[in-house]
Design an enzyme around this catalytic site. Structure first.
Site, PDB file in Angstrom:
ATOM      1  N   TYR A  83      11.471  -4.226  -6.913  1.00  0.00           N
ATOM      2  CA  TYR A  83      10.254  -4.190  -7.748  1.00  0.00           C
ATOM      3  C   TYR A  83       9.319  -3.001  -7.392  1.00  0.00           C
ATOM      4  O   TYR A  83       8.852  -2.246  -8.299  1.00  0.00           O
ATOM      5  CB  TYR A  83       9.800  -5.228  -7.868  1.00  0.00           C
ATOM      6  CG  TYR A  83       7.966  -5.423  -8.480  1.00  0.00           C
ATOM      7  CD1 TYR A  83       7.902  -5.209 -10.045  1.00  0.00           C
ATOM      8  CD2 TYR A  83       6.975  -5.284  -7.810  1.00  0.00           C
ATOM      9  CE1 TYR A  83       6.621  -5.065 -10.439  1.00  0.00           C
ATOM     10  CE2 TYR A  83       5.697  -5.080  -8.189  1.00  0.00           C
ATOM     11  CZ  TYR A  83       5.530  -5.004  -9.661  1.00  0.00           C
ATOM     12  OH  TYR A  83       4.416  -4.945 -10.142  1.00  0.00           O
ATOM     13  N   GLY A 103       1.529  -2.572   5.393  1.00  0.00           N
ATOM     14  CA  GLY A 103       2.185  -3.388   6.035  1.00  0.00           C
ATOM     15  C   GLY A 103       1.348  -4.605   6.259  1.00  0.00           C
ATOM     16  O   GLY A 103       0.208  -4.577   5.802  1.00  0.00           O
ATOM     17  N   CYS A 118       0.875  -1.023  -0.173  1.00  0.00           N
ATOM     18  CA  CYS A 118      -0.102  -0.111   0.159  1.00  0.00           C
ATOM     19  C   CYS A 118       1.060   1.218   0.018  1.00  0.00           C
ATOM     20  O   CYS A 118       2.093   1.183   0.162  1.00  0.00           O
ATOM     21  CB  CYS A 118      -0.833   0.189   1.200  1.00  0.00           C
ATOM     22  SG  CYS A 118      -1.897  -1.369   1.416  1.00  0.00           S
TER      23      CYS A 118
HETATM   24  P1  AMP Z   1       4.501 -13.493 -12.660  1.00  0.00           P
HETATM   25  O1  AMP Z   1       3.876 -13.240 -14.086  1.00  0.00           O
HETATM   26  O2  AMP Z   1       3.304 -14.065 -11.821  1.00  0.00           O
HETATM   27  O3  AMP Z   1       5.546 -14.040 -12.841  1.00  0.00           O
HETATM   28  O4  AMP Z   1       4.798 -12.095 -12.176  1.00  0.00           O
HETATM   29  C1  AMP Z   1       6.058 -11.436 -12.240  1.00  0.00           C
HETATM   30  C2  AMP Z   1       6.018 -10.135 -12.547  1.00  0.00           C
HETATM   31  O5  AMP Z   1       5.085  -9.189 -11.653  1.00  0.00           O
HETATM   32  C3  AMP Z   1       7.507  -9.207 -12.731  1.00  0.00           C
HETATM   33  O6  AMP Z   1       7.616  -8.953 -13.953  1.00  0.00           O
HETATM   34  C4  AMP Z   1       7.417  -8.356 -11.695  1.00  0.00           C
HETATM   35  O7  AMP Z   1       7.287  -6.929 -12.397  1.00  0.00           O
HETATM   36  C5  AMP Z   1       5.801  -8.239 -11.248  1.00  0.00           C
HETATM   37  N1  AMP Z   1       5.953  -8.513  -9.783  1.00  0.00           N
HETATM   38  C6  AMP Z   1       6.457  -9.192  -9.015  1.00  0.00           C
HETATM   39  N2  AMP Z   1       6.096  -9.259  -7.617  1.00  0.00           N
HETATM   40  C7  AMP Z   1       4.948  -8.580  -7.696  1.00  0.00           C
HETATM   41  C8  AMP Z   1       4.230  -8.189  -6.482  1.00  0.00           C
HETATM   42  N3  AMP Z   1       4.356  -8.765  -5.232  1.00  0.00           N
HETATM   43  N4  AMP Z   1       3.311  -7.750  -6.850  1.00  0.00           N
HETATM   44  C9  AMP Z   1       2.875  -7.116  -8.184  1.00  0.00           C
HETATM   45  N5  AMP Z   1       3.854  -7.390  -9.184  1.00  0.00           N
HETATM   46  C10 AMP Z   1       4.876  -8.008  -8.835  1.00  0.00           C
END
Ligand code: AMP
Length: 453
Positions: A252, A104, A2
């Site tokens: 990220y 958090g 958040c």
């Molecule tokens: P995925 O397609 O499920 O492997 O998600 C990976 C992508 O989501 C990566 O390219 C990151 O940029 C983004 N990402 C990674 N961790 C998070 C998170 N906790 N919340 C939102 N996006 C994420």
């Protein structure tokens, strides 16, 4: 995850909170809210939707007051509903009113909630921000503690991550958990008003005179006397010798133009790219990022290797973060809505494709296929973080290990699933080299070493 934003004593409080939340929209797109106080009444507006939809100019006219706190929500725990959006408020019959926003997750939420319920405290949501607020209000109103004593009591009992803001009719309180999991910065505007945000990029747009971090376990009270810092010794409240800032904020989550945990996100990402390149001997015609989160990782990689940095994927910025979509079908489709390959660009070329992380593998599987269909002869994946094998309990949405591809498959199996010619992750020791004080970070999503459970 958040974003929070607050301001003390500014006539344009609601407008400035809107701007601050807008700069933090990347931290949560599901709902947003704001509580404003004019010393007599507390006004609250919270709704599902984006900041610019919920806080249109005509809506701000009802939000009179010069102390305000706001929140953008990205659900990690608790259902997707307006009840779970923030701020939460308590208005007492005797007069005092309280509003709170927090970033958090509280890991002992259920236990503490049951305990408060047994004492007659009512809950309207399943959100941990409400738990923090009700814990404090209970100790102030029923146990006779001061707000500072109640927050300290909270530090003893609330386990997990919280960067929180509490507004009363007269004061603004900022406080941060003893591990410092989530970022929080505060500063002063040209007119002397105090501002506080999750990320410094949200303060930058208001041209602050200065800003700095709220320290782990610190409480800052802002009132007519100015700023009072109550620096508690974090060691009294935590089980580790050092802080545990979330390393994923650098990888990220945070914006690259922010300073979080005292260092520039952009520089950490450049370092990650360089370290990834140093450990790699693949040859290719170009390095391309999956925009936007891996832009700087790819730039660092390209500079280190001397392989040209190209922008081969175009991102539609109006789709939102792919990962945040509620179910897998919608998530799959939105990868195509979000990214497209440049035409006639990839034919016969060897590509190093950089992404910041792989969570479920959805994004990279689709993108790798897209680049191959566009004619690439080889696609080599390089990831700016180690494999995400463990769930986060401190505010990042990686809820079950079942969904994490790296907790179920080997690197070779992931490479095959994604359909890449090679796959290499950043080594955890290299990740530690990318930040200036590695022992102050939490790496639990990579190594399962949870500082508090
Ligand atoms: P995925 O397609 O499920 O492997 O998600 C990976 C992508 O989501 C990566 O390219 C990151 O940029 C983004 N990402 C990674 N961790 C998070 C998170 N906790 N919340 C939102 N996006 C994420």
């Amino acid at each position: 995850m958040c974003g929070i934003f607050g301001i003390y004593r500014n006539e344009k409080a609601a407008e400035l909170v809107t701007l601050g939340l807008f700069a933090e929209q990347h931290r949560g797109q599901e709902s947003c809210g704001m509580a404003v106080n004019d010393g007599i009444a507390l006004r609250l507006r919270k709704k599902m939707g984006l900041v610019k939809e919920v806080f249109r100019p005509e809506k701000l006219t009802n939000l009179q007051g010069d102390i305000a706190i706001g929140h953008v929500r990205y659900p990690t725990c608790g259902a997707s509903s307006v009840y779970n959006s923030q701020p939460h408020v308590v208005e007492t019959l005797s007069g005092p009113s309280y509003a709170l926003t927090s970033n958090g997750d509280i890991v002992n939420y259920i236990e503490l909630r049951k305990d408060l319920e047994a004492k007659g405290v009512y809950f309207a949501s399943t959100n941990d921000g409400e738990l923090i607020l009700k814990f404090i209000v209970y100790h102030v109103e029923k146990q006779g503690l001061s707000i500072i004593e109640a927050i300290r009591e909270g530090m003893k009992h609330l386990k997990g991550a919280y960067s929180s803001l509490l507004a009363t009719k007269e004061e603004l309180y900022m406080f941060r958990d003893p591990y410092g999991f989530r970022p929080m910065v505060f500063g002063e505007l040209q007119d002397g008003s105090t501002v506080v945000a999750s990320e410094s990029c949200a303060l930058d747009i208001l041209y602050p005179r200065w800003f700095k971090e709220v320290k782990p376990a610190e409480i800052i009270v802002v009132n007519k006397l100015g700023l009072t810092h109550i620096e508690n010794d974090p060691a009294e409240y935590r089980e580790t010798a050092t802080a545990r800032h979330c390393i994923f904020e650098h990888i990220y989550f945070s914006r690259p133009d922010s300073f979080v945990f005292g260092e520039s996100v952009y520089k950490v990402r450049m370092n990650i790219g360089k370290l990834l390149a140093k450990a790699d001997n693949v040859q290719a015609d170009m390095v391309i990022p999956v925009p936007d989160s891996s832009n700087f990782i790819a730039l660092g990689y390209s500079r280190e290797k001397g392989i040209p940095y190209e922008i081969g994927l175009i991102r539609n910025h109006y789709v939102g973060r792919t990962f945040i979509k509620p179910d897998q079908t919608i998530r799959d489709e939105s990868v195509y809505q979000k990214f497209n390959a440049l035409p006639y660009f990839f034919e016969g070329r060897k590509v190093i494709l950089i992404d910041d992380s792989i969570v479920r593998g959805t994004t990279l599987r689709k993108i790798t296929k897209m680049i191959r269909n566009a004619g690439a002869s080889e696609v080599h994946l390089r990831i700016g973080s180690p494999p995400v094998r463990y769930s986060c309990y401190y505010g990042i949405d990686t809820p079950t290990r079942k969904e994490l591809i790296a907790s179920n498959k080997s690197v070779a199996e992931i490479q095959e699933y994604i359909g890449a010619d090679s796959l290499q992750y950043l080594d955890i020791q290299d990740l530690r080299k990318a930040v200036s004080v590695p022992e102050d970070y939490c790496y639990a999503c990579f190594d399962g070493d949870y500082p508090v459970l």
